[in-house]
Design a protein around this motif. Structure first.
Motif, PDB file in Angstrom:
ATOM      1  N   UNK A 344     -35.635 -83.432  36.967  1.00 56.26           N
ATOM      2  CA  UNK A 344     -35.623 -82.099  35.797  1.00 56.26           C
ATOM      3  C   UNK A 344     -36.897 -81.241  35.700  1.00 56.26           C
ATOM      4  N   UNK A 345     -37.860 -81.760  35.925  1.00 54.32           N
ATOM      5  CA  UNK A 345     -38.419 -80.780  36.327  1.00 54.32           C
ATOM      6  C   UNK A 345     -38.346 -79.607  37.899  1.00 54.32           C
ATOM      7  N   UNK A 346     -37.881 -79.768  38.417  1.00 51.97           N
ATOM      8  CA  UNK A 346     -37.579 -78.947  39.227  1.00 51.97           C
ATOM      9  C   UNK A 346     -36.077 -78.196  38.388  1.00 51.97           C
ATOM     10  N   UNK A 347     -35.473 -78.212  38.233  1.00 55.12           N
ATOM     11  CA  UNK A 347     -33.993 -77.751  36.675  1.00 55.12           C
ATOM     12  C   UNK A 347     -34.746 -76.744  35.783  1.00 55.12           C
ATOM     13  N   UNK A 348     -35.891 -77.697  35.427  1.00 55.72           N
ATOM     14  CA  UNK A 348     -36.295 -76.595  34.074  1.00 55.72           C
ATOM     15  C   UNK A 348     -37.017 -75.197  35.312  1.00 55.72           C
ATOM     16  N   UNK A 349     -37.387 -75.467  36.033  1.00 54.97           N
ATOM     17  CA  UNK A 349     -37.708 -74.587  36.689  1.00 54.97           C
ATOM     18  C   UNK A 349     -37.473 -73.460  36.900  1.00 54.97           C
ATOM     19  N   UNK A 350     -35.837 -73.900  37.605  1.00 51.17           N
ATOM     20  CA  UNK A 350     -34.706 -73.003  37.625  1.00 51.17           C
ATOM     21  C   UNK A 350     -33.944 -72.465  36.330  1.00 51.17           C
ATOM     22  N   UNK A 351     -33.755 -73.116  35.358  1.00 45.98           N
ATOM     23  CA  UNK A 351     -33.813 -72.083  34.755  1.00 45.98           C
ATOM     24  C   UNK A 351     -34.983 -71.550  33.691  1.00 45.98           C
ATOM     25  N   UNK A 352     -36.060 -71.666  34.168  1.00 44.77           N
ATOM     26  CA  UNK A 352     -37.449 -70.337  33.483  1.00 44.77           C
ATOM     27  C   UNK A 352     -37.352 -69.940  34.483  1.00 44.77           C
ATOM     28  N   UNK A 353     -37.954 -70.017  35.887  1.00 44.27           N
ATOM     29  CA  UNK A 353     -38.697 -68.924  36.523  1.00 44.27           C
ATOM     30  C   UNK A 353     -37.439 -68.219  37.198  1.00 44.27           C
ATOM     31  N   UNK A 354     -37.596 -66.936  37.205  1.00 50.37           N
ATOM     32  CA  UNK A 354     -36.534 -66.373  37.983  1.00 50.37           C
ATOM     33  C   UNK A 354     -36.815 -66.559  39.800  1.00 50.37           C
ATOM     34  N   UNK A 355     -38.021 -66.934  40.296  1.00 48.82           N
ATOM     35  CA  UNK A 355     -38.149 -66.910  41.534  1.00 48.82           C
ATOM     36  C   UNK A 355     -37.754 -68.259  42.135  1.00 48.82           C
ATOM     37  N   UNK A 356     -37.342 -69.069  41.420  1.00 45.71           N
ATOM     38  CA  UNK A 356     -36.708 -70.079  42.234  1.00 45.71           C
ATOM     39  C   UNK A 356     -35.368 -70.028  42.142  1.00 45.71           C
ATOM     40  N   UNK A 357     -34.805 -68.799  41.976  1.00 48.30           N
ATOM     41  CA  UNK A 357     -33.554 -69.037  42.287  1.00 48.30           C
ATOM     42  C   UNK A 357     -33.202 -67.561  43.448  1.00 48.30           C
ATOM     43  N   UNK A 358     -34.348 -67.798  43.976  1.00 53.80           N
ATOM     44  CA  UNK A 358     -34.006 -66.640  45.412  1.00 53.80           C
ATOM     45  C   UNK A 358     -33.629 -67.957  45.984  1.00 53.80           C
ATOM     46  N   UNK A 359     -33.969 -67.223  47.115  1.00 57.71           N
ATOM     47  CA  UNK A 359     -33.807 -67.930  48.685  1.00 57.71           C
ATOM     48  C   UNK A 359     -35.379 -68.961  48.840  1.00 57.71           C
ATOM     49  N   UNK A 360     -36.855 -68.018  48.909  1.00 52.54           N
ATOM     50  CA  UNK A 360     -37.338 -68.403  49.271  1.00 52.54           C
ATOM     51  C   UNK A 360     -37.887 -69.506  48.476  1.00 52.54           C
ATOM     52  N   UNK A 361     -37.794 -68.709  47.079  1.00 53.20           N
ATOM     53  CA  UNK A 361     -38.712 -70.276  46.047  1.00 53.20           C
ATOM     54  C   UNK A 361     -37.154 -71.248  45.946  1.00 53.20           C
ATOM     55  N   UNK A 362     -36.457 -71.015  46.626  1.00 56.70           N
ATOM     56  CA  UNK A 362     -35.729 -72.398  45.831  1.00 56.70           C
ATOM     57  C   UNK A 362     -36.046 -72.823  47.163  1.00 56.70           C
ATOM     58  N   UNK A 363     -36.776 -72.754  48.489  1.00 58.58           N
ATOM     59  CA  UNK A 363     -36.745 -73.571  49.054  1.00 58.58           C
ATOM     60  C   UNK A 363     -38.604 -74.065  49.128  1.00 58.58           C
ATOM     61  N   UNK A 364     -38.999 -73.513  49.013  1.00 56.70           N
ATOM     62  CA  UNK A 364     -40.670 -73.561  47.829  1.00 56.70           C
ATOM     63  C   UNK A 364     -39.919 -74.402  46.855  1.00 56.70           C
ATOM     64  N   UNK A 365     -39.705 -74.554  46.133  1.00 56.43           N
ATOM     65  CA  UNK A 365     -38.808 -75.665  44.658  1.00 56.43           C
ATOM     66  C   UNK A 365     -39.001 -77.319  45.673  1.00 56.43           C
ATOM     67  N   UNK A 366     -37.696 -76.687  46.821  1.00 54.53           N
ATOM     68  CA  UNK A 366     -37.640 -78.371  47.266  1.00 54.53           C
ATOM     69  C   UNK A 366     -38.674 -79.012  47.716  1.00 54.53           C
ATOM     70  N   UNK A 367     -39.291 -78.145  48.512  1.00 52.72           N
ATOM     71  CA  UNK A 367     -40.426 -78.615  48.933  1.00 52.72           C
ATOM     72  C   UNK A 367     -41.898 -78.747  48.164  1.00 52.72           C
TER      73      UNK A 367
END
Lengths: 550, 699
Positions: A344-367
């Motif tokens: 839930x916390x990670x998906x909410x960030x994808x919804x809210x934060x455009x950065x998480x929708x970039x490759x680098x940002x998504x990697x950071x999110x997974x990390x």
């Protein structure tokens, strides 16, 4: 080396490999410590199979006379069949594969033996350090600090050494809060919403027990995130019933009396083996190639996979809504805070934060939200859809998260920098990989295994330009807005790229994708030309103007 | 669409105050003239009521957006004309097409009208019901799955809201009472005057198969050397539901041919649909007539027709394993109910409810059968006859699907349109009954054609680079089938279509010379409305005149940019013609007949399977010397569907459950939100600007 003992028959000739949509290949089968290799005698060597033993989920053997057949079902959902002449060879090979694919010791896994054939430009183990993430945070707010209270993993074994907490709460208070939360997982910052300064925190359940134990430092910690006079939301990923039952085992939830500034919402999300069962049912339905598939949709429905997706996305949307629409801070937890909480916390960030929708940002999110947050990858991803073991700790939690991301990606095809292949790649590597990234259950284990020293990080490989180009979404145009996915049953679809990947020929889809890429490239070229000409024209015009005026 | 994204919603600001509208004038003409200026009427169309400053409500994920504009109710349709955005140049045409595709709905296409008011329950409106409240919102549930919502929230709109709602209810009611007016009334008779002149199209013209030259041209393209165009039915005196021209074996004279008609239901004899470059022929025919007597000598021509010069003949019983028109209708109604935004199905039950409609099952059956027949055609040289009792429903579907799978030409836009003309329009699919465009008889309604479009969409999903057209095009075609302004879907067969033309033409000054009106070739129409007018006859356009309803930009989306032209040259007519000896063999009666059942071939001893046993052995008996039976008895189903080793040009789609999907963009339009690409300019626009800039730099 000890592998040699396990390999009774290292090679067998005249083995025939069967795969759907490919002609059968005859060749020599070789077993090594980590791979199953089939090489044909053909000159071009095109028909080779390299399969990691750790990718093998289950194997079955059959005999017709002296011809043995091994059916290998992989964690990436592929099924292959090997016909091996000779009963003894076949039995030996089967038992070797079985033993090699279920090695107990992590240190025997392939990542400890893998030597990269590429030059490491950027060491992925240092790409997403908490310190760097915190630096970014400090540029927008000063209300938080990086605490090293867990430096020796003594306060919380599943947390990383450095966590972000409210500045006003000292390490001593954190230690006390840790004793009040399941597994020591005290509330920490998960996401800071720049738009309105609201935050999302995550933790595990409070240990209130039946006698309503309380901890004033705990209340102080989460209250520190609230603005004066504002209320926050606690999203509990269990139903009220389940949360109440947890009290009998020492767990529980935040009572209104002790947390008057918080409103608690229960959003039930399934966990553990129910998810695993769901995956098994779904894959079974997808692989049913019999022609009276009239019941396909019922089977799909009965697997409940899409229902789980819907539950998770709904809870994530709720969290995002509280933050973005209600302007409130949110605390998310379930029982342990290592599974549904992270979804839930990670998906909410994808919804809210455009950065998480970039490759680098998504990697950071997974990390950040999965690896450092202590999702027990090794336990959860030990087996996949063909497993027979059915252990409680095996559960496709991360897989479901990726599927949810895919659902959002499908609904917003232009808002993500990465494509479906990127998500599929992560799915594969979470279950079997030559890289050390997904080994271990938390930072503490990774540290003890000395993974950064002894293995290669997945990110070191992915972030090379050659690899990145495969994962880029040609339709991407940065979208700075919040994206609200639809969770209606009509909007959720089966992730064909994963579940039907081996049951259909992708030739035609690949062709079309390729063609789309070309068109977009051509479009970009034209756009660049137009821009250059526009500039040139503007320059000429100013020149003219200057000449005239002079 | 997630409105959040910077995309297509235009939410317009209230720039000016509401235009003043005087009390309803008793001078109808005056008012009509005024309206005509504002609203692009088709001649014969007149505005019954209008309401300005209405908001068309557009769903979006972020809540609701709306477009401000004027709502018109005419005697033909409900139309909405958006107000120009403040930035638009004044005087620019509001829309370049007079039948606007997005905001218009023809009266017979309105399925249900609902008035909504926050104080009372939503009310379904019929002519007999009385509207007792001022509607705040009017919802039009269209039969093409669209849901149009118009909001009258401005308090100043009360009177107009009431009036326009009543007008729509009444107009809709009277439109179904006077069904005939759609093609008899003044509305259409002079319609061609209204058509804007069309820009030339670069694509090859669609063959309408109304003139013999189209039949000749197509036969040449197929390279079917053993076949000729027969004008035997030119006056529709052989069979009223058949086209004027038929493709029949060259060796068979018209006199012999005439003897065959009586043996088939509705006299629909076997005739060629498509010729495979490898030699096989695809034919279609109605079932054998109950009174046909196999003992009669003239059954020889039937035999010659069916064998078509081949040593082997496979009869495919089209109706077997496929849904009946009644089942299709039932399934479609369920699907429509399910897909409406207010469907009451619980979320967890959505998938089983979808399965319960059986719509996807029907599609699967059609796709599977078509690929089996396509595989049979490609396998070896033979004749394959699609036989359906009346040869007017599923035969149309199956014959065209098989050709789409087998012939890359049928996957181009013009090839596809020609195919639809040949296998549906002139072949006598009873469009008027089946689509029930005029709502005059619900019993015969069955969207066989829409089922077909869905099958094509499935193929497009599986082979995205193999089609020249896009999903957008298929949606447009789907929508067009609910618009009664075109000749294509308004008649049950070519004879009716021609008769109507003839009848109407006789009222004109320029009477046709030949007794029947020579249809205007598309090329003439394309040169512009003026020329059509000069030639005199009224012309009911075909739906292939896309420019009438779709703007250039919209039509640009019909073309699939990912279309790979490579495969399109496969059956190009260069194949070896049929050997004469084969023809000889056929005519002398030495052929083997097989029945295609459950994916396998079973040998037949009799040409008329239903007469098995009831006849003496003297009857028609087929020699089976040519093939060993065991070879023929194998099942086709064991072949992997969608295997990568497909012969060039042949598509073999997979038909397993997970790969047959719901056509969301069509059926879920009422509720689905799609994020469109954000690219500002199209390729053509960029290329144009590039040229312009280069030119300016050159100076």
């Amino acid at each position: 080396m000890e592998f040699a003992e396990l390999i009774k028959t290292p090679r067998a000739d005249n083995v025939v490999l069967h795969r759907p949509f490919y002609p059968a290949v005859e060749g020599t089968l070789c077993l090594t410590g980590h791979h199953l290799i089939l090489s044909s005698r053909r000159q071009d060597n095109a028909e080779e199979l390299w399969l990691l033993h750790s990718n093998i989920d289950s194997i079955e053997k059959r005999f017709v006379g002296s011809l043995g057949t091994i059916i290998i079902k992989c964690k990436d959902l592929r099924i292959i069949q090997l016909d091996i002449p000779g009963m003894e060879e076949c039995l030996n090979i089967a038992s070797s594969i079985e033993a090699l694919s279920t090695l107990d010791s992590v240190t025997l896994m392939y990542p400890f033996f893998y030597r990269p054939m590429f030059e490491v430009v950027e060491d992925g183990w240092h790409s997403f350090l908490p310190e760097r993430e915190f630096e970014l945070l400090s540029s927008v707010t000063t209300e938080w600090r990086l605490s090293y209270v867990n430096k020796e993993f003594s306060v919380c074994p599943s947390y990383p050494p450095a966590v972000t907490v409210p500045k006003s709460i000292d390490d001593e208070a954190l230690r006390r809060v840790a004793t009040f939360r399941h597994g020591g997982r005290f509330p920490v910052l998960s996401y800071y919403h720049k738009k309105n300064g609201m935050v999302m925190m995550r933790s595990s359940q409070p240990l209130t027990g039946t006698n309503g134990r309380r901890c004033k430092e705990d209340a102080a910690l989460i209250n520190a995130t609230l603005r004066a006079g504002k209320r926050g939301y606690i999203i509990d990923t269990r139903s009220l019933n389940v949360a109440q039952q947890a009290r009998a085992k020492g767990g529980g939830f935040e009572q209104e009396v002790q947390y008057p500034q918080w409103r608690r919402i229960h959003k039930s999300v399934e966990r553990y083996n129910i998810l695993q069962e769901s995956l098994i049912k779904l894959v079974e339905a997808c692989n049913d190639q019999s022609h009276n598939m009239d019941r396909w949709l019922s089977k799909l429905e009965a697997s409940n996979w899409l229902t789980h997706i819907k539950e998770i996305l709904t809870a994530a949307c709720l969290a995002a809504q509280c933050i973005d629409r209600e302007g409130a801070s949110v605390l998310v937890h379930g029982t342990e805070g290592t599974d549904s909480t992270l979804q839930i916390t990670s998906l909410a960030q994808i919804i809210l934060d455009p950065k998480c929708r970039t490759i680098r940002g998504f990697e950071a999110l997974v990390e950040r939200e999965w690896l450092q947050a202590g999702h027990p990858f090794q336990q959860r991803c030990a087996q996949s859809a063909y497993s027979n073991s059915r252990q409680k700790w095996e559960s496709p939690v991360f897989f479901l998260f990726l599927d949810c991301v895919w659902q959002i990606l499908r609904q917003f095809p232009c808002s993500f920098e990465f494509n479906e292949h990127f998500l599929i790649m992560l799915f594969e590597h979470a279950y079997a990989s030559q890289f050390g990234t997904f080994l271990g259950n938390n930072e503490s284990e990774r540290c003890k295994l000395k993974l950064p020293q002894k293995t290669m990080s997945l990110w070191s490989w992915v972030n090379r330009p050659q690899e990145l180009s495969k994962f880029k979404n040609p339709l991407f145009e940065a979208n700075s807005l919040v994206i609200w996915p639809s969770v209606a049953p009509q909007s959720l679809q089966l992730w064909e790229g994963v579940f039907l990947r081996w049951n259909r020929s992708s030739k035609f889809l690949d062709e079309a994708y390729e063609e789309m890429n070309n068109i977009i490239e051509y479009n970009k070229e034209l756009q660049a030309k137009v821009n250059a000409l526009r500039r040139q024209l503007a320059e000429l015009e100013t020149d003219d103007g200057m000449q005239e005026s002079s | 669409m997630l409105s959040g994204s910077k995309n297509s919603l235009t939410i317009q600001q209230d720039a000016q105050g509401p235009p003043l509208r005087g009390p309803k004038s008793s001078d109808m003409n005056g008012q009509r003239n005024r309206n005509c200026q504002a609203f692009p009427c088709i001649p014969g169309e007149h505005v019954l009521e209008e309401a300005a400053r209405v908001r068309k409500i557009v769903r979006s994920r972020d809540g609701q957006g709306s477009i401000l504009g004027t709502l018109y109710c005419t005697n033909l349709r409900v139309a909405f004309v958006p107000e120009p955005a403040p930035g638009d140049t004044v005087g620019a045409p509001r829309c370049s097409t007079c039948l606007h595709s997005e905001h218009d709905v023809a009266l017979p296409c309105i399925g249900r009208l609902v008035a909504v008011n926050s104080f009372t329950k939503a009310k379904v409106l019929t002519a007999s019901s009385t509207l007792k409240f001022i509607p705040e919102e009017l919802v039009l549930y269209c039969r093409d799955f669209r849901v149009l919502r118009f909001g009258f929230r401005d308090s100043s709109l009360e009177y107009q809201a009431f009036q326009v709602t009543l007008a729509i209810v009444q107009a809709q009611e009277s439109s179904s009472r006077n069904a005939g007016m759609w093609y008899d009334g003044t509305a259409i008779r002079n319609m061609e005057n209204a058509w804007p002149s069309m820009e030339e199209s670069s694509s090859p013209p669609t063959l309408l198969f109304e003139s013999p030259c189209d039949w000749e041209k197509e036969l040449r393209r197929l390279g079917a050397a053993g076949w000729r165009v027969s004008p035997v039915n030119e006056r529709f005196d052989m069979a009223t539901s058949l086209p004027k021209y038929l493709w029949v074996p060259s060796r068979l004279l018209d006199n012999e041919l005439k003897r065959a008609f009586g043996h088939f239901n509705a006299r629909r004899i076997p005739r060629l649909c498509w010729h495979h470059p490898g030699g096989s022929d695809l034919l279609r025919a109605a079932g054998f007539h109950a009174d046909s007597d196999p003992e009669r000598e003239d059954v020889r021509s039937v035999e010659a027709l069916m064998l078509a010069g081949h040593a082997q003949c496979v009869i495919v019983e089209t109706a077997a394993d496929l849904p009946s028109p009644a089942e299709i209708q039932l399934s479609y109604l369920k699907l429509r109910a399910l897909c409406l935004p207010d469907s009451s199905v619980a979320d967890e039950k959505w998938l089983s409810a979808l399965e319960g409609t059986r719509w996807l099952d029907h599609i699967r059956a059609c796709v599977r059968k078509a690929s089996e027949v396509a595989a049979l055609l490609a396998e070896r040289s033979r004749s394959i006859i699609l036989q359906e009792s009346d040869d007017r429903d599923l035969n149309c579907l199956l014959a065209s699907l098989v050709q789409i799978l087998s012939d890359p030409h049928a996957r181009t836009q013009s090839g596809f349109q020609s195919l639809l003309q040949k296998e549906w329009v002139v072949a006598g699919h009873p469009f008027l009954q089946r689509l029930n465009l005029l709502r005059d008889n619900d019993r015969e309604e069955s969207p066989v054609f829409l089922l077909f479009l869905d099958c094509v969409w499935q193929l497009l999903q599986q082979f995205p680079a193999s089609f020249e057209f896009t999903e957008t095009y298929l949606v447009a075609l789907h929508d067009s089938s609910y618009i009664p302004f075109f000749s294509t879907f308004l008649f049950n067969c070519q004879w009716e279509r021609d008769r109507r033309n003839q009848h109407r033409a006789s009222n004109q000054i320029y009477a046709p010379v030949n007794g029947w009106r020579e249809p205007l070739p598309l090329e003439i129409l394309q040169k512009g409305g003026r020329l059509v007018k000069e030639t005199g006859g009224p012309y009911l356009p075909t739906i292939w005149d896309w420019a009438l309803r779709y703007t250039t930009q919209q039509r640009a989306q019909f073309r699939n940019p990912a279309y790979a032209r490579g495969g399109s040259s496969v059956p190009n007519g260069n194949s070896a013609p049929l050997g004469g000896d084969k023809l000889e063999a056929a005519l002398s009666g030495n052929g083997a007949v097989y029945l295609f059942v459950k994916g396998g071939l079973s040998p037949q001893t009799h040409l008329f399977p239903w007469k098995n046993g009831s006849l003496s052995r003297k009857g028609w008996r087929w020699a089976q010397s040519l093939e060993s039976l065991s070879e023929q008895d194998r099942s086709l189903r064991s072949k992997p569907s969608g295997c990568p080793l497909q012969p060039e040009g042949l598509l073999l789609p997979a038909s397993v459950g997970p790969l047959i999907q719901l056509w969301r963009r069509c059926y879920l339009r009422g509720s689905q939100e799609v994020q469109r690409g954000l690219f500002a300019s199209t390729l053509t626009e960029l290329a144009e600007e590039l040229d312009l800039l280069r030119e300016r730099l050159g100076h």
